[in-house]
Motif scaffolding. Structure first.
Motif, PDB file in Angstrom:
ATOM      1  N   ALA A 126     -45.137  39.101 -14.822  1.00 18.61           N
ATOM      2  CA  ALA A 126     -44.426  37.798 -14.207  1.00 18.61           C
ATOM      3  C   ALA A 126     -44.011  38.050 -12.461  1.00 18.61           C
ATOM      4  CB  ALA A 126     -42.927  37.964 -14.907  1.00 18.61           C
ATOM      5  N   GLY A 127     -44.701  38.865 -11.928  1.00 24.02           N
ATOM      6  CA  GLY A 127     -44.458  39.203 -10.649  1.00 24.02           C
ATOM      7  C   GLY A 127     -43.419  39.974 -10.304  1.00 24.02           C
ATOM      8  N   LYS A 128     -43.465  40.356  -9.131  1.00 20.53           N
ATOM      9  CA  LYS A 128     -42.208  41.355  -8.501  1.00 20.53           C
ATOM     10  C   LYS A 128     -42.024  42.651  -9.315  1.00 20.53           C
ATOM     11  CE  LYS A 128     -40.376  37.627  -6.133  1.00 20.53           C
ATOM     12  NZ  LYS A 128     -39.131  36.492  -5.625  1.00 20.53           N
ATOM     13  N   GLY A 129     -43.218  43.223  -9.971  1.00 22.61           N
ATOM     14  CA  GLY A 129     -42.911  44.492 -10.804  1.00 22.61           C
ATOM     15  C   GLY A 129     -42.492  44.063 -11.921  1.00 22.61           C
ATOM     16  N   ARG A 130     -42.199  42.934 -12.660  1.00 19.90           N
ATOM     17  CA  ARG A 130     -41.489  42.816 -13.877  1.00 19.90           C
ATOM     18  C   ARG A 130     -42.438  42.155 -14.864  1.00 19.90           C
ATOM     19  NH1 ARG A 130     -37.305  38.604 -11.456  1.00 19.90           N
ATOM     20  NH2 ARG A 130     -39.269  37.783 -10.828  1.00 19.90           N
ATOM     21  N   ILE A 131     -41.949  42.289 -16.259  1.00 17.62           N
ATOM     22  CA  ILE A 131     -42.864  41.765 -17.268  1.00 17.62           C
ATOM     23  C   ILE A 131     -41.910  40.917 -18.163  1.00 17.62           C
ATOM     24  CG2 ILE A 131     -44.677  43.361 -17.294  1.00 17.62           C
ATOM     25  CD1 ILE A 131     -43.194  44.710 -19.767  1.00 17.62           C
ATOM     26  N   TRP A 132     -42.375  40.034 -19.061  1.00 13.73           N
ATOM     27  CA  TRP A 132     -41.936  39.442 -20.050  1.00 13.73           C
ATOM     28  C   TRP A 132     -42.497  40.276 -21.430  1.00 13.73           C
ATOM     29  CZ3 TRP A 132     -37.948  36.312 -20.510  1.00 13.73           C
ATOM     30  CH2 TRP A 132     -37.591  35.433 -19.270  1.00 13.73           C
ATOM     31  N   HIS A 133     -41.518  40.602 -22.142  1.00 12.37           N
ATOM     32  CA  HIS A 133     -42.232  41.445 -23.368  1.00 12.37           C
ATOM     33  C   HIS A 133     -41.067  41.509 -24.316  1.00 12.37           C
ATOM     34  CE1 HIS A 133     -40.062  45.584 -22.491  1.00 12.37           C
ATOM     35  NE2 HIS A 133     -39.378  44.801 -21.892  1.00 12.37           N
ATOM     36  N   ALA A 134     -41.458  41.695 -25.621  1.00 14.11           N
ATOM     37  CA  ALA A 134     -40.848  42.187 -26.858  1.00 14.11           C
ATOM     38  C   ALA A 134     -40.508  43.617 -27.005  1.00 14.11           C
ATOM     39  CB  ALA A 134     -41.272  41.613 -27.860  1.00 14.11           C
ATOM     40  N   PRO A 135     -39.329  44.174 -26.300  1.00 13.73           N
ATOM     41  CA  PRO A 135     -39.414  45.780 -26.379  1.00 13.73           C
ATOM     42  C   PRO A 135     -39.356  46.622 -27.533  1.00 13.73           C
ATOM     43  CG  PRO A 135     -37.669  44.614 -24.780  1.00 13.73           C
ATOM     44  CD  PRO A 135     -38.303  43.482 -25.812  1.00 13.73           C
ATOM     45  N   LYS A 136     -38.566  46.379 -28.362  1.00 13.45           N
ATOM     46  CA  LYS A 136     -38.389  47.292 -29.645  1.00 13.45           C
ATOM     47  C   LYS A 136     -37.382  46.713 -30.797  1.00 13.45           C
ATOM     48  CE  LYS A 136     -34.776  49.710 -27.517  1.00 13.45           C
ATOM     49  NZ  LYS A 136     -34.274  50.179 -26.283  1.00 13.45           N
ATOM     50  N   THR A 137     -37.480  47.469 -31.768  1.00 13.14           N
ATOM     51  CA  THR A 137     -36.486  46.878 -32.795  1.00 13.14           C
ATOM     52  C   THR A 137     -34.884  46.951 -32.499  1.00 13.14           C
ATOM     53  OG1 THR A 137     -37.923  47.881 -34.635  1.00 13.14           O
ATOM     54  CG2 THR A 137     -35.628  47.443 -35.265  1.00 13.14           C
ATOM     55  N   GLY A 138     -34.207  45.889 -32.627  1.00 12.94           N
ATOM     56  CA  GLY A 138     -32.968  45.758 -32.166  1.00 12.94           C
ATOM     57  C   GLY A 138     -32.591  45.027 -30.689  1.00 12.94           C
ATOM     58  N   ASP A 139     -33.840  44.760 -30.241  1.00 11.99           N
ATOM     59  CA  ASP A 139     -33.939  44.138 -28.734  1.00 11.99           C
ATOM     60  C   ASP A 139     -34.505  42.705 -29.304  1.00 11.99           C
ATOM     61  OD1 ASP A 139     -33.733  43.830 -26.161  1.00 11.99           O
ATOM     62  OD2 ASP A 139     -34.468  45.790 -25.789  1.00 11.99           O
ATOM     63  N   VAL A 140     -34.557  41.850 -28.047  1.00  5.19           N
ATOM     64  CA  VAL A 140     -35.089  40.698 -27.898  1.00  5.19           C
ATOM     65  C   VAL A 140     -36.272  40.524 -26.663  1.00  5.19           C
ATOM     66  CG1 VAL A 140     -32.870  39.796 -28.866  1.00  5.19           C
ATOM     67  CG2 VAL A 140     -33.268  39.838 -26.122  1.00  5.19           C
ATOM     68  N   VAL A 141     -37.084  39.198 -26.923  1.00  4.67           N
ATOM     69  CA  VAL A 141     -37.889  39.158 -25.817  1.00  4.67           C
ATOM     70  C   VAL A 141     -37.051  38.951 -24.311  1.00  4.67           C
ATOM     71  CG1 VAL A 141     -39.400  37.531 -24.969  1.00  4.67           C
ATOM     72  CG2 VAL A 141     -39.624  38.038 -27.352  1.00  4.67           C
ATOM     73  N   ARG A 142     -37.721  39.597 -23.469  1.00  4.12           N
ATOM     74  CA  ARG A 142     -36.960  39.405 -22.141  1.00  4.12           C
ATOM     75  C   ARG A 142     -37.647  39.865 -21.024  1.00  4.12           C
ATOM     76  NH1 ARG A 142     -34.068  44.680 -21.043  1.00  4.12           N
ATOM     77  NH2 ARG A 142     -34.754  46.281 -22.803  1.00  4.12           N
ATOM     78  N   LEU A 143     -37.080  39.511 -19.789  1.00  6.52           N
ATOM     79  CA  LEU A 143     -37.851  39.915 -18.390  1.00  6.52           C
ATOM     80  C   LEU A 143     -37.183  41.265 -18.304  1.00  6.52           C
ATOM     81  CD1 LEU A 143     -39.666  38.906 -16.332  1.00  6.52           C
ATOM     82  CD2 LEU A 143     -37.544  37.919 -15.147  1.00  6.52           C
ATOM     83  N   GLN A 144     -38.257  42.177 -17.804  1.00  4.78           N
ATOM     84  CA  GLN A 144     -37.555  43.556 -17.469  1.00  4.78           C
ATOM     85  C   GLN A 144     -38.660  44.182 -16.407  1.00  4.78           C
ATOM     86  OE1 GLN A 144     -37.589  46.162 -20.858  1.00  4.78           O
ATOM     87  NE2 GLN A 144     -36.615  47.783 -19.531  1.00  4.78           N
ATOM     88  N   LYS A 145     -37.839  44.983 -15.391  1.00  6.02           N
ATOM     89  CA  LYS A 145     -38.790  45.590 -14.427  1.00  6.02           C
ATOM     90  C   LYS A 145     -39.578  46.728 -15.255  1.00  6.02           C
ATOM     91  CE  LYS A 145     -38.076  48.175 -10.326  1.00  6.02           C
ATOM     92  NZ  LYS A 145     -38.175  47.169  -9.139  1.00  6.02           N
TER      93      LYS A 145
END
Length: 157
Positions: A126-145
């Motif tokens: 997504a730019g600036k060292g960040r990604i959109w992803h689906a991290p793991k069980t119990g989490d949600v799609v989000r923007l993260q460094k």
């Protein structure tokens, strides 16, 4: 006067807190990693917008959307909506992309997390060292460094 020309004067009157409202009213939504209208037309930036629109969707192993996703399911779904076909798993997706350097990465490129030679996770840059992803069980799609240097980059052809 076009909507684009009105934005500076509207922002001056409304204040920066209303910038997202103005953007939405003008028909454009700001997405991290997108910088121009021309870039918005590419499949990669379309996929980035799709992934961003899935913010908050729950993670589910093996899910490919439209309401639940695992990591490669999110990238598969996002690029499919942008008109590009990807294989199912992160490792298969890595093998189907054109591998690029970190210096060459652009918004909409795929970011592959690896341990040694094994790819185990994928997100959309997504730019600036960040990604959109689906991290793991119990989490949600989000923007993260990006949290590690053990990443490779791939561009969808």
């Amino acid at each position: 006067m076009t909507a684009l020309n009105r934005v500076p004067s509207l922002m001056a009157r409304a204040g920066t807190a209303s910038a997202l409202t103005i953007a939405a009213v003008g028909g454009t939504i700001a997405v991290p990693g997108l910088s121009s209208e021309a870039a918005a037309a590419t499949p990669a930036t379309k996929a980035l917008k799709v992934a961003a629109a899935k913010k908050g969707s729950p993670y589910r192993y093996g899910a490919t959307g439209p309401h639940r996703f695992d990591c490669s399911g999110l990238t598969l779904y996002s690029f499919k909506k942008a008109g590009k076909k990807l294989p199912r798993t992160a490792a298969q997706q890595y093998n189907k992309t054109r591998h690029i350097s970190a210096k060459s990465r652009k918004a909409g490129d795929l970011v592959f997390f690896h341990s040694g030679r094994n790819v185990y996770h994928v997100g959309i840059y997504a730019g600036k060292g960040r990604i959109w992803h689906a991290p793991k069980t119990g989490d949600v799609v989000r923007l993260q460094k990006i949290w590690t240097r053990s990443v490779w980059y791939g561009r969808v052809r």
